[in-house]
Design a protein around this motif. Structure first.
Motif, PDB file in Angstrom:
ATOM      1  N   ALA A  56       0.827  -1.211   0.000  1.00 13.57           N
ATOM      2  CA  ALA A  56       0.000   0.000   0.000  1.00 13.57           C
ATOM      3  C   ALA A  56       0.860   1.258   0.000  1.00 13.57           C
ATOM      4  O   ALA A  56       0.589   2.216  -0.738  1.00 13.57           O
ATOM      5  CB  ALA A  56      -0.929  -0.003   1.208  1.00 13.57           C
ATOM      6  N   CYS A  57       1.906   1.271   0.800  1.00  9.70           N
ATOM      7  CA  CYS A  57       2.775   2.437   0.893  1.00  9.70           C
ATOM      8  C   CYS A  57       3.510   2.681  -0.420  1.00  9.70           C
ATOM      9  O   CYS A  57       3.580   3.809  -0.913  1.00  9.70           O
ATOM     10  CB  CYS A  57       3.765   2.247   2.039  1.00  9.70           C
ATOM     11  SG  CYS A  57       4.704   3.727   2.427  1.00  9.70           S
ATOM     12  N   GLN A 119      12.676   5.636  -3.853  1.00 10.02           N
ATOM     13  CA  GLN A 119      13.373   6.677  -3.106  1.00 10.02           C
ATOM     14  C   GLN A 119      12.423   7.455  -2.191  1.00 10.02           C
ATOM     15  O   GLN A 119      12.845   8.015  -1.185  1.00 10.02           O
ATOM     16  CB  GLN A 119      14.081   7.641  -4.060  1.00 10.02           C
ATOM     17  CG  GLN A 119      15.149   6.997  -4.915  1.00 10.02           C
ATOM     18  CD  GLN A 119      16.175   6.239  -4.083  1.00 10.02           C
ATOM     19  OE1 GLN A 119      16.732   6.772  -3.138  1.00 10.02           O
ATOM     20  NE2 GLN A 119      16.414   4.986  -4.430  1.00 10.02           N
ATOM     21  N   VAL A 120      11.143   7.482  -2.537  1.00  7.40           N
ATOM     22  CA  VAL A 120      10.137   8.265  -1.802  1.00  7.40           C
ATOM     23  C   VAL A 120       9.454   7.457  -0.706  1.00  7.40           C
ATOM     24  O   VAL A 120       9.178   7.965   0.379  1.00  7.40           O
ATOM     25  CB  VAL A 120       9.072   8.806  -2.798  1.00  7.40           C
ATOM     26  CG1 VAL A 120       7.899   9.446  -2.073  1.00  7.40           C
ATOM     27  CG2 VAL A 120       9.706   9.793  -3.770  1.00  7.40           C
ATOM     28  N   SER A 124      10.456   1.707   1.893  1.00  8.15           N
ATOM     29  CA  SER A 124      11.712   1.515   1.163  1.00  8.15           C
ATOM     30  C   SER A 124      12.857   2.201   1.887  1.00  8.15           C
ATOM     31  O   SER A 124      13.958   1.652   2.002  1.00  8.15           O
ATOM     32  CB  SER A 124      11.596   2.067  -0.263  1.00  8.15           C
ATOM     33  OG  SER A 124      10.703   1.297  -1.030  1.00  8.15           O
ATOM     34  N   ASN A 125      12.612   3.407   2.388  1.00  9.98           N
ATOM     35  CA  ASN A 125      13.652   4.129   3.120  1.00  9.98           C
ATOM     36  C   ASN A 125      14.010   3.417   4.415  1.00  9.98           C
ATOM     37  O   ASN A 125      15.177   3.401   4.810  1.00  9.98           O
ATOM     38  CB  ASN A 125      13.221   5.575   3.375  1.00  9.98           C
ATOM     39  CG  ASN A 125      13.206   6.386   2.103  1.00  9.98           C
ATOM     40  OD1 ASN A 125      13.965   6.115   1.165  1.00  9.98           O
ATOM     41  ND2 ASN A 125      12.342   7.374   2.036  1.00  9.98           N
ATOM     42  N   ALA A 126      13.022   2.814   5.075  1.00 10.52           N
ATOM     43  CA  ALA A 126      13.276   2.108   6.338  1.00 10.52           C
ATOM     44  C   ALA A 126      14.038   0.807   6.124  1.00 10.52           C
ATOM     45  O   ALA A 126      14.844   0.418   6.972  1.00 10.52           O
ATOM     46  CB  ALA A 126      11.957   1.822   7.056  1.00 10.52           C
ATOM     47  N   GLY A 129      19.314  -0.972   2.934  1.00 13.92           N
ATOM     48  CA  GLY A 129      20.536  -1.345   3.640  1.00 13.92           C
ATOM     49  C   GLY A 129      20.321  -2.444   4.670  1.00 13.92           C
ATOM     50  O   GLY A 129      21.283  -2.964   5.220  1.00 13.92           O
ATOM     51  N   ASN A 130      19.050  -2.797   4.939  1.00  8.57           N
ATOM     52  CA  ASN A 130      18.742  -3.822   5.942  1.00  8.57           C
ATOM     53  C   ASN A 130      18.044  -5.041   5.361  1.00  8.57           C
ATOM     54  O   ASN A 130      18.199  -6.143   5.871  1.00  8.57           O
ATOM     55  CB  ASN A 130      17.836  -3.241   7.040  1.00  8.57           C
ATOM     56  CG  ASN A 130      18.463  -2.084   7.756  1.00  8.57           C
ATOM     57  OD1 ASN A 130      19.571  -2.206   8.247  1.00  8.57           O
ATOM     58  ND2 ASN A 130      17.782  -0.967   7.800  1.00  8.57           N
ATOM     59  N   VAL A 131      17.239  -4.810   4.327  1.00  7.23           N
ATOM     60  CA  VAL A 131      16.439  -5.866   3.727  1.00  7.23           C
ATOM     61  C   VAL A 131      16.647  -5.824   2.218  1.00  7.23           C
ATOM     62  O   VAL A 131      16.590  -4.752   1.612  1.00  7.23           O
ATOM     63  CB  VAL A 131      14.927  -5.668   4.045  1.00  7.23           C
ATOM     64  CG1 VAL A 131      14.076  -6.700   3.327  1.00  7.23           C
ATOM     65  CG2 VAL A 131      14.680  -5.722   5.548  1.00  7.23           C
ATOM     66  N   GLU A 132      16.889  -6.988   1.633  1.00  9.04           N
ATOM     67  CA  GLU A 132      17.014  -7.068   0.180  1.00  9.04           C
ATOM     68  C   GLU A 132      15.636  -6.804  -0.435  1.00  9.04           C
ATOM     69  O   GLU A 132      14.670  -7.513  -0.147  1.00  9.04           O
ATOM     70  CB  GLU A 132      17.499  -8.464  -0.203  1.00  9.04           C
ATOM     71  CG  GLU A 132      17.585  -8.709  -1.681  1.00  9.04           C
ATOM     72  CD  GLU A 132      17.914 -10.156  -2.003  1.00  9.04           C
ATOM     73  OE1 GLU A 132      17.480 -10.614  -3.063  1.00  9.04           O
ATOM     74  OE2 GLU A 132      18.602 -10.813  -1.197  1.00  9.04           O
ATOM     75  N   VAL A 133      15.527  -5.750  -1.251  1.00 14.43           N
ATOM     76  CA  VAL A 133      14.269  -5.406  -1.914  1.00 14.43           C
ATOM     77  C   VAL A 133      14.497  -5.411  -3.422  1.00 14.43           C
ATOM     78  O   VAL A 133      15.325  -4.671  -3.939  1.00 14.43           O
ATOM     79  CB  VAL A 133      13.755  -4.020  -1.472  1.00 14.43           C
ATOM     80  CG1 VAL A 133      12.465  -3.658  -2.215  1.00 14.43           C
ATOM     81  CG2 VAL A 133      13.516  -3.972   0.034  1.00 14.43           C
TER      82      VAL A 133
END
Length: 141
Positions: A56-57, A119-120, A124-126, A129-133
């Motif tokens: 949704a986000c 990027q928005v 995705s911002n959270a 670097g922590n989760v492969e997306v």
């Protein structure tokens, strides 16, 4: 950062085999581990909740970016596939694939919209670097 909204949810019981409820009572669910993780399945689990929120986000971010380019996002959709598994260091990690349908947008423009939305989007911002997306385009004009 100026916080515009705060969601609050509480987990009770045994975590993955427990219950979650938002402070406003809108979300009120029993949780059941999926069969793939040794549970009974047939109920909600944290990965489903994360997938729903991320889909949704990201879709909202995609549509916002598209408005700026006047791209036609009619019949657009975003599916978030969230995987969980051992991380090799004694814990667990997540993977995410965002699968985007932009049937009225040319492929190159659709890929650019996905990149900009990535990027928005706060999720995705959270996770960066922590989760492969992975970003995947399912349908484009």
């Amino acid at each position: 950062m100026q916080v515009l909204y705060t969601a609050s949810a509480t987990s009770t019981g045994d975590g993955r085999s427990g219950h979650v409820r938002t402070a406003d009572g809108i979300l009120d669910l029993d949780l059941v581990p999926p069969k793939e993780m040794g549970g009974a399945g047939g109920g909600a689990n944290p990965e489903q909740l994360f997938a729903a929120g991320y889909a949704a986000c990201f879709h909202s971010a995609l549509r916002a970016v598209a408005r700026g380019t006047k791209a036609d996002v009619t019949d657009s959709a975003v599916e978030a596939e969230v995987g969980i598994g051992p991380n090799g260091a004694g814990g667990y990690g997540l993977t995410v694939a965002l699968v985007v349908d932009l049937p009225a947008v040319e492929r190159a423009a659709a890929e650019e919209l996905m990149s900009q939305a990535h990027q928005v989007c706060p999720y995705s911002n959270a996770t960066r670097g922590n989760v492969e997306v992975a970003l995947r385009l399912r349908a484009a004009a």
